[in-house]
Design a protein around this motif. Sequence first.
Motif, PDB file in Angstrom:
ATOM      1  N   THR A 157       0.837  -1.197   0.000  1.00  0.00           N
ATOM      2  CA  THR A 157       0.000   0.000   0.000  1.00  0.00           C
ATOM      3  C   THR A 157       0.873   1.247   0.000  1.00  0.00           C
ATOM      4  OG1 THR A 157      -1.752  -1.144   1.216  1.00  0.00           O
ATOM      5  CG2 THR A 157      -1.788   1.268   1.237  1.00  0.00           C
ATOM      6  N   PRO A 158       0.646   2.175  -0.930  1.00  0.00           N
ATOM      7  CA  PRO A 158       1.415   3.424  -0.930  1.00  0.00           C
ATOM      8  C   PRO A 158       1.121   4.256   0.319  1.00  0.00           C
ATOM      9  CG  PRO A 158       0.263   3.089  -3.017  1.00  0.00           C
ATOM     10  CD  PRO A 158      -0.302   2.100  -2.042  1.00  0.00           C
ATOM     11  N   VAL A 159       1.854   5.325   0.474  1.00  0.00           N
ATOM     12  CA  VAL A 159       1.530   6.293   1.519  1.00  0.00           C
ATOM     13  C   VAL A 159       0.113   6.803   1.266  1.00  0.00           C
ATOM     14  CG1 VAL A 159       2.078   8.570   2.468  1.00  0.00           C
ATOM     15  CG2 VAL A 159       3.930   7.002   1.836  1.00  0.00           C
ATOM     16  N   LEU A 160      -0.719   6.799   2.299  1.00  0.00           N
ATOM     17  CA  LEU A 160      -2.094   7.270   2.173  1.00  0.00           C
ATOM     18  C   LEU A 160      -2.226   8.647   2.808  1.00  0.00           C
ATOM     19  CD1 LEU A 160      -4.081   4.004   3.039  1.00  0.00           C
ATOM     20  CD2 LEU A 160      -3.511   4.912   0.775  1.00  0.00           C
ATOM     21  N   PHE A 161      -2.668   9.613   2.020  1.00  0.00           N
ATOM     22  CA  PHE A 161      -2.843  10.975   2.512  1.00  0.00           C
ATOM     23  C   PHE A 161      -4.216  11.101   3.173  1.00  0.00           C
ATOM     24  CE2 PHE A 161      -0.482  11.827  -1.681  1.00  0.00           C
ATOM     25  CZ  PHE A 161       0.755  11.627  -1.098  1.00  0.00           C
ATOM     26  N   ASP A 162      -4.251  11.583   4.379  1.00  0.00           N
ATOM     27  CA  ASP A 162      -5.510  11.817   5.076  1.00  0.00           C
ATOM     28  C   ASP A 162      -6.073  13.164   4.636  1.00  0.00           C
ATOM     29  OD1 ASP A 162      -7.641  12.169   6.753  1.00  0.00           O
ATOM     30  OD2 ASP A 162      -6.520  11.965   8.628  1.00  0.00           O
ATOM     31  N   GLU A 163      -7.157  13.137   3.859  1.00  0.00           N
ATOM     32  CA  GLU A 163      -7.747  14.367   3.325  1.00  0.00           C
ATOM     33  C   GLU A 163      -9.051  14.727   4.024  1.00  0.00           C
ATOM     34  OE1 GLU A 163      -7.961  14.174  -0.932  1.00  0.00           O
ATOM     35  OE2 GLU A 163      -5.783  14.314  -1.150  1.00  0.00           O
ATOM     36  N   THR A 164      -9.211  14.240   5.249  1.00  0.00           N
ATOM     37  CA  THR A 164     -10.428  14.546   6.004  1.00  0.00           C
ATOM     38  C   THR A 164     -10.639  16.043   6.131  1.00  0.00           C
ATOM     39  OG1 THR A 164     -10.127  12.516   7.285  1.00  0.00           O
ATOM     40  CG2 THR A 164     -11.641  14.170   8.184  1.00  0.00           C
ATOM     41  N   ASP A 165      -9.552  16.777   6.346  1.00  0.00           N
ATOM     42  CA  ASP A 165      -9.630  18.238   6.501  1.00  0.00           C
ATOM     43  C   ASP A 165      -8.967  18.965   5.346  1.00  0.00           C
ATOM     44  OD1 ASP A 165     -10.925  18.079   9.042  1.00  0.00           O
ATOM     45  OD2 ASP A 165      -8.997  17.588   9.957  1.00  0.00           O
ATOM     46  N   GLY A 166      -8.926  18.331   4.193  1.00  0.00           N
ATOM     47  CA  GLY A 166      -8.273  18.937   3.040  1.00  0.00           C
ATOM     48  C   GLY A 166      -6.970  18.234   2.708  1.00  0.00           C
ATOM     49  N   ILE A 167      -6.318  18.692   1.683  1.00  0.00           N
ATOM     50  CA  ILE A 167      -5.080  18.063   1.218  1.00  0.00           C
ATOM     51  C   ILE A 167      -3.981  18.226   2.268  1.00  0.00           C
ATOM     52  CG2 ILE A 167      -3.267  18.134  -0.541  1.00  0.00           C
ATOM     53  CD1 ILE A 167      -5.413  19.110  -2.507  1.00  0.00           C
ATOM     54  N   ASP A 168      -3.282  17.140   2.542  1.00  0.00           N
ATOM     55  CA  ASP A 168      -2.155  17.154   3.465  1.00  0.00           C
ATOM     56  C   ASP A 168      -0.893  17.459   2.661  1.00  0.00           C
ATOM     57  OD1 ASP A 168      -0.108  16.685   5.270  1.00  0.00           O
ATOM     58  OD2 ASP A 168      -1.054  14.913   6.152  1.00  0.00           O
ATOM     59  N   PHE A 169      -0.608  18.736   2.481  1.00  0.00           N
ATOM     60  CA  PHE A 169       0.490  19.157   1.615  1.00  0.00           C
ATOM     61  C   PHE A 169       1.841  18.631   2.107  1.00  0.00           C
ATOM     62  CE2 PHE A 169      -2.807  22.466   1.206  1.00  0.00           C
ATOM     63  CZ  PHE A 169      -3.058  22.365  -0.158  1.00  0.00           C
ATOM     64  N   GLU A 170       2.023  18.595   3.397  1.00  0.00           N
ATOM     65  CA  GLU A 170       3.293  18.113   3.943  1.00  0.00           C
ATOM     66  C   GLU A 170       3.498  16.636   3.609  1.00  0.00           C
ATOM     67  OE1 GLU A 170       5.701  17.821   8.224  1.00  0.00           O
ATOM     68  OE2 GLU A 170       3.773  18.867   8.096  1.00  0.00           O
ATOM     69  N   ALA A 171       2.436  15.853   3.742  1.00  0.00           N
ATOM     70  CA  ALA A 171       2.540  14.429   3.431  1.00  0.00           C
ATOM     71  C   ALA A 171       2.824  14.220   1.942  1.00  0.00           C
ATOM     72  CB  ALA A 171       1.266  13.708   3.836  1.00  0.00           C
ATOM     73  N   VAL A 172       2.178  15.012   1.096  1.00  0.00           N
ATOM     74  CA  VAL A 172       2.434  14.917  -0.340  1.00  0.00           C
ATOM     75  C   VAL A 172       3.896  15.243  -0.621  1.00  0.00           C
ATOM     76  CG1 VAL A 172       1.872  15.830  -2.620  1.00  0.00           C
ATOM     77  CG2 VAL A 172       0.047  15.474  -0.938  1.00  0.00           C
ATOM     78  N   SER A 173       4.391  16.306  -0.027  1.00  0.00           N
ATOM     79  CA  SER A 173       5.775  16.712  -0.235  1.00  0.00           C
ATOM     80  C   SER A 173       6.755  15.640   0.218  1.00  0.00           C
ATOM     81  CB  SER A 173       6.047  18.021   0.513  1.00  0.00           C
ATOM     82  OG  SER A 173       7.383  18.444   0.325  1.00  0.00           O
ATOM     83  N   ASP A 174       6.422  14.957   1.300  1.00  0.00           N
ATOM     84  CA  ASP A 174       7.320  13.932   1.839  1.00  0.00           C
ATOM     85  C   ASP A 174       7.501  12.746   0.901  1.00  0.00           C
ATOM     86  OD1 ASP A 174       7.764  15.410   4.113  1.00  0.00           O
ATOM     87  OD2 ASP A 174       6.357  14.294   5.369  1.00  0.00           O
ATOM     88  N   THR A 175       6.558  12.539  -0.025  1.00  0.00           N
ATOM     89  CA  THR A 175       6.717  11.429  -0.973  1.00  0.00           C
ATOM     90  C   THR A 175       7.614  11.791  -2.155  1.00  0.00           C
ATOM     91  OG1 THR A 175       4.733  12.033  -2.257  1.00  0.00           O
ATOM     92  CG2 THR A 175       4.433  10.518  -0.375  1.00  0.00           C
ATOM     93  N   ASP A 176       8.038  13.053  -2.237  1.00  0.00           N
ATOM     94  CA  ASP A 176       8.988  13.511  -3.253  1.00  0.00           C
ATOM     95  C   ASP A 176       8.533  13.143  -4.672  1.00  0.00           C
ATOM     96  OD1 ASP A 176      11.288  14.725  -4.242  1.00  0.00           O
ATOM     97  OD2 ASP A 176      12.483  12.888  -4.071  1.00  0.00           O
ATOM     98  N   PRO A 177       7.337  13.566  -5.071  1.00  0.00           N
ATOM     99  CA  PRO A 177       6.826  13.172  -6.392  1.00  0.00           C
ATOM    100  C   PRO A 177       7.442  13.959  -7.528  1.00  0.00           C
ATOM    101  CG  PRO A 177       5.277  14.650  -5.332  1.00  0.00           C
ATOM    102  CD  PRO A 177       6.380  14.407  -4.327  1.00  0.00           C
TER     103      PRO A 177
END
Length: 345
Positions: free
Chosen positions: A112-132
């Motif tokens: 399973t890839p990293v799952l971003f919790d978007e309950t309160d909107g986009i988790d920008f820090e988590a997205v950044s941490d995956t270095d896309p």
Amino acid sequence: MPARRTTSASAVLLATALVVSACSAGAAPAVEGAAAPAEAAGFPLTIEHAFGSTTLQGRPERVATVNWANHEVPLALGVVPVGMAAANFGDDDGDGLLPWVEERLAELDAETPVLFDETDGIDFEAVSDTDPDVILAAYSGLTQEDYDTLSEIAPVVAYPEAAWSTPWREVIEVNARGMGMAEEGEELVASIEGEIADAVARYPQLEGRSTMFLTHVDPADLSEVSFYTTHDTRTAFFEDLGLATPASVAEASAANDQFSGTISAEQVDTFADVDIVVTYGDEELVATLEGDPLLSQMPAVAAGAVVSLPGTSPLGTAANPTPLAISWVLDDYLALLAQAADASS
């Protein structure tokens, strides 16, 4: 709840196109035989969208996705994202994955890839941490601020025109282009179209039946009728299934570009041309509609031609067509619609 099944459209692509290694949170998926980022692969590539345009200098190796269902495109094409949004609707076992996504990861023998919790909107820090290398969001509700923030992390492939309104074919085509896999995206669309056509052919009673999707029905207050407009993907999917858009819904949708609309229940005769109603709810909700002095006057309600989908289950979720969900839900959804079509005869 429908039995879980293998997504045949994506299985065909898996068997004929790509061989992928499993991807952890810290490693990009390796695609055997994939073309190296180069001009020969069609790069630099510029993609136009609602916020302007995005230019990709080379074929992305690390693909992240945000918002609903965008991750299903790389998965269907054999690429495991480094990160994607966790399912926050229709997740029947609470693991953040819808069943067709879980099955596809198993087919790819991927973690399973990293799952971003978007309950309160986009988790920008988590997205950044995956270095896309790219962030796919062809089907999304991005705001300008969301887009600008994500663009500081990586190039963003946003929706072409309006939020939450990109049809499933275009979701595949746009996101696939953003991966440098436009041809594979076209093949996936054709495969799914063929599967839909074969399934629909088994239900001739659906042909031309006018169908609308009621939404946000409050049994305690039926003074208003809310519905998905023709701009919403659930409504657009009806035409794929051989159903027709009622003239009343088309006219009400022409007034704006929103994905939903509302009218007073006192105007419910507006929808006298509707043969079938689809909505989220249970039999109790259907009984409430049938007992209401105004809504019971709708021909579809009076005939019992109502498809009630459990909104928090995978079946209800899949009424919003996405690349992997279509195959998973198709037979069950068509059977329910056919029952309603028989009732409206």
